[in-house]
Design a protein around this motif. Structure first.
Motif, PDB file in Angstrom:
ATOM      1  N   SER A   1       0.844  -1.197   0.000  1.00 41.47           N
ATOM      2  CA  SER A   1       0.000   0.000   0.000  1.00 41.47           C
ATOM      3  C   SER A   1       0.879   1.247   0.000  1.00 41.47           C
ATOM      4  N   SER A   2       0.300   2.356  -0.433  1.00 40.01           N
ATOM      5  CA  SER A   2       1.004   3.645  -0.504  1.00 40.01           C
ATOM      6  C   SER A   2       2.338   3.525  -1.233  1.00 40.01           C
ATOM      7  N   ILE A   3       2.328   2.818  -2.360  1.00 41.26           N
ATOM      8  CA  ILE A   3       3.539   2.664  -3.168  1.00 41.26           C
ATOM      9  C   ILE A   3       3.814   3.990  -3.873  1.00 41.26           C
ATOM     10  N   LYS A   4       5.056   4.407  -3.842  1.00 43.14           N
ATOM     11  CA  LYS A   4       5.417   5.680  -4.461  1.00 43.14           C
ATOM     12  C   LYS A   4       5.814   5.497  -5.918  1.00 43.14           C
ATOM     13  N   SER A   5       5.651   6.550  -6.688  1.00 41.41           N
ATOM     14  CA  SER A   5       6.079   6.542  -8.081  1.00 41.41           C
ATOM     15  C   SER A   5       7.594   6.327  -8.144  1.00 41.41           C
ATOM     16  N   GLY A   6       8.031   5.411  -8.998  1.00 43.79           N
ATOM     17  CA  GLY A   6       9.449   5.104  -9.123  1.00 43.79           C
ATOM     18  C   GLY A   6       9.887   3.943  -8.254  1.00 43.79           C
ATOM     19  N   GLU A   7       8.986   3.453  -7.397  1.00 44.33           N
ATOM     20  CA  GLU A   7       9.323   2.329  -6.518  1.00 44.33           C
ATOM     21  C   GLU A   7       9.134   1.004  -7.260  1.00 44.33           C
ATOM     22  N   ARG A   8      10.141   0.142  -7.159  1.00 41.40           N
ATOM     23  CA  ARG A   8      10.080  -1.158  -7.824  1.00 41.40           C
ATOM     24  C   ARG A   8       9.155  -2.102  -7.049  1.00 41.40           C
ATOM     25  N   VAL A   9       8.331  -2.839  -7.768  1.00 42.93           N
ATOM     26  CA  VAL A   9       7.483  -3.858  -7.156  1.00 42.93           C
ATOM     27  C   VAL A   9       8.269  -5.166  -7.192  1.00 42.93           C
ATOM     28  N   ILE A  10       8.540  -5.713  -6.005  1.00 43.08           N
ATOM     29  CA  ILE A  10       9.363  -6.924  -5.929  1.00 43.08           C
ATOM     30  C   ILE A  10       8.469  -8.142  -5.726  1.00 43.08           C
TER      31      ILE A  10
ATOM     32  N   SER B   1       8.634 -11.512  -4.864  1.00 45.04           N
ATOM     33  CA  SER B   1       9.717 -12.261  -4.218  1.00 45.04           C
ATOM     34  C   SER B   1       9.467 -13.755  -4.044  1.00 45.04           C
ATOM     35  N   THR B   2       8.253 -14.224  -4.325  1.00 44.67           N
ATOM     36  CA  THR B   2       7.986 -15.661  -4.225  1.00 44.67           C
ATOM     37  C   THR B   2       8.194 -16.269  -5.610  1.00 44.67           C
ATOM     38  N   LEU B   3       9.298 -16.958  -5.767  1.00 42.61           N
ATOM     39  CA  LEU B   3       9.690 -17.478  -7.077  1.00 42.61           C
ATOM     40  C   LEU B   3       9.107 -18.869  -7.297  1.00 42.61           C
ATOM     41  N   ASP B   4       8.356 -19.019  -8.388  1.00 40.18           N
ATOM     42  CA  ASP B   4       7.741 -20.311  -8.712  1.00 40.18           C
ATOM     43  C   ASP B   4       8.512 -21.043  -9.806  1.00 40.18           C
ATOM     44  N   GLU B   5       9.119 -20.307 -10.704  1.00 41.59           N
ATOM     45  CA  GLU B   5       9.860 -20.892 -11.838  1.00 41.59           C
ATOM     46  C   GLU B   5      10.965 -19.930 -12.229  1.00 41.59           C
ATOM     47  N   ASN B   6      12.140 -20.492 -12.586  1.00 42.21           N
ATOM     48  CA  ASN B   6      13.243 -19.615 -12.984  1.00 42.21           C
ATOM     49  C   ASN B   6      14.200 -20.354 -13.929  1.00 42.21           C
ATOM     50  N   ASN B   7      13.702 -20.787 -15.075  1.00 46.43           N
ATOM     51  CA  ASN B   7      14.543 -21.462 -16.070  1.00 46.43           C
ATOM     52  C   ASN B   7      15.474 -20.447 -16.715  1.00 46.43           C
ATOM     53  N   GLY B   8      16.769 -20.685 -16.634  1.00 51.59           N
ATOM     54  CA  GLY B   8      17.764 -19.757 -17.152  1.00 51.59           C
ATOM     55  C   GLY B   8      18.341 -18.861 -16.073  1.00 51.59           C
ATOM     56  N   ASN B   9      17.740 -18.908 -14.863  1.00 51.47           N
ATOM     57  CA  ASN B   9      18.231 -18.153 -13.700  1.00 51.47           C
ATOM     58  C   ASN B   9      18.371 -16.657 -13.960  1.00 51.47           C
ATOM     59  N   GLY B  10      17.436 -16.086 -14.711  1.00 50.74           N
ATOM     60  CA  GLY B  10      17.514 -14.664 -15.021  1.00 50.74           C
ATOM     61  C   GLY B  10      16.836 -13.768 -14.002  1.00 50.74           C
ATOM     62  N   TYR B  11      15.881 -14.313 -13.238  1.00 52.60           N
ATOM     63  CA  TYR B  11      15.111 -13.478 -12.311  1.00 52.60           C
ATOM     64  C   TYR B  11      15.710 -13.510 -10.913  1.00 52.60           C
ATOM     65  N   ASP B  12      15.899 -12.323 -10.323  1.00 51.73           N
ATOM     66  CA  ASP B  12      16.413 -12.197  -8.964  1.00 51.73           C
ATOM     67  C   ASP B  12      15.244 -11.834  -8.043  1.00 51.73           C
ATOM     68  N   ALA B  13      14.830 -12.785  -7.204  1.00 51.40           N
ATOM     69  CA  ALA B  13      13.667 -12.582  -6.336  1.00 51.40           C
ATOM     70  C   ALA B  13      13.913 -11.548  -5.246  1.00 51.40           C
ATOM     71  N   SER B  14      15.170 -11.261  -4.924  1.00 52.40           N
ATOM     72  CA  SER B  14      15.446 -10.282  -3.879  1.00 52.40           C
ATOM     73  C   SER B  14      15.351  -8.844  -4.393  1.00 52.40           C
ATOM     74  N   SER B  15      15.628  -8.638  -5.680  1.00 52.63           N
ATOM     75  CA  SER B  15      15.585  -7.282  -6.248  1.00 52.63           C
ATOM     76  C   SER B  15      14.375  -7.064  -7.158  1.00 52.63           C
ATOM     77  N   GLY B  16      13.765  -8.159  -7.635  1.00 52.31           N
ATOM     78  CA  GLY B  16      12.649  -8.047  -8.579  1.00 52.31           C
ATOM     79  C   GLY B  16      13.080  -7.758  -9.997  1.00 52.31           C
ATOM     80  N   ILE B  17      14.376  -7.925 -10.275  1.00 48.43           N
ATOM     81  CA  ILE B  17      14.914  -7.600 -11.599  1.00 48.43           C
ATOM     82  C   ILE B  17      15.193  -8.887 -12.384  1.00 48.43           C
ATOM     83  N   PHE B  18      14.751  -8.890 -13.633  1.00 48.52           N
ATOM     84  CA  PHE B  18      15.069  -9.974 -14.567  1.00 48.52           C
ATOM     85  C   PHE B  18      16.219  -9.489 -15.444  1.00 48.52           C
ATOM     86  N   THR B  19      17.360 -10.194 -15.366  1.00 49.14           N
ATOM     87  CA  THR B  19      18.514  -9.885 -16.205  1.00 49.14           C
ATOM     88  C   THR B  19      18.562 -10.900 -17.332  1.00 49.14           C
TER      89      THR B  19
END
Length: 195
Positions: A81-90, A92-110
């Protein structure tokens, strides 16, 4: 069978190098040509079978490459709640990650492999709230998504977009409007896969 293709190529070379001696002249030449045609057909059939069965994924010239599956899916582990503009939505509950591109701690897919990707994210707004999020690629907005339940008690929204990416590109979901809210975390998720 697919490993024997190289042996077949060697056999083709031997057939073509046989000299035209009296033993191979006349009717023998016709017989050799017939055997060559049969062998060629069998060889082409073997190659097609290898492709059909999936032993060979892609062929370009003399090099064979295998395309690795890249796909991920993650969901929220709590309401936001009260998420600010520019704030990343993380998510963090990882169900699948083939290729290991998604980082559940940062919410970033590389991006681990270049190609065309499909991204899908879903959010739920309840109790007369809203959420405005966007897919961000390398710091720039790619697709915006608004879920507005100000005129209803519950609203579930999903956005899909297609993006061409290179290795090392970074993708995430970010809030683009102050005071956004994602209430039903169990139904909110972020997923992506390479075509």
């Amino acid at each position: 069978m697919c490993k024997r293709i190289k042996m077949h190529k060697f056999a083709i070379a031997l057939l073509l190098l046989l000299p035209n001696t009296p033993e191979t002249a006349g009717n023998c030449v016709t017989e050799r040509t017939s055997k060559w045609n049969t062998f060629r057909d069998d060889y082409l059939s073997a190659i097609q079978t290898c492709f059909t069965l999936g032993f060979v994924k892609e062929q370009r010239g003399n090099t064979l490459t295998e395309k690795e599956t890249i796909a991920f899916e993650a969901s929220l582990n709590s309401s936001l709640s009260s998420i600010k503009s520019g704030e990343r939505v993380i998510f963090s509950t990882l169900d699948e990650n083939n290729g290991n591109g998604y980082d559940a701690s940062s919410g970033i897919f590389t991006v681990p492999g270049s190609g065309v990707y499909v991204f899908v994210w879903s959010v739920v707004s309840t109790e007369y709230r809203f959420s405005t999020t966007a897919l961000i690629v390398n710091g720039k907005q790619r697709a915006v998504h608004e879920c507005n339940s100000t005129k209803a008690k519950n609203d579930s929204c999903t956005r899909t977009t297609v993006v061409t990416l290179a290795v090392g590109d970074k993708v995430w979901i970010e809030c683009v409007k102050d005071n956004s809210s994602i209430d039903d975390y169990k139904s909110s998720s972020f997923a992506g896969f390479r075509l």
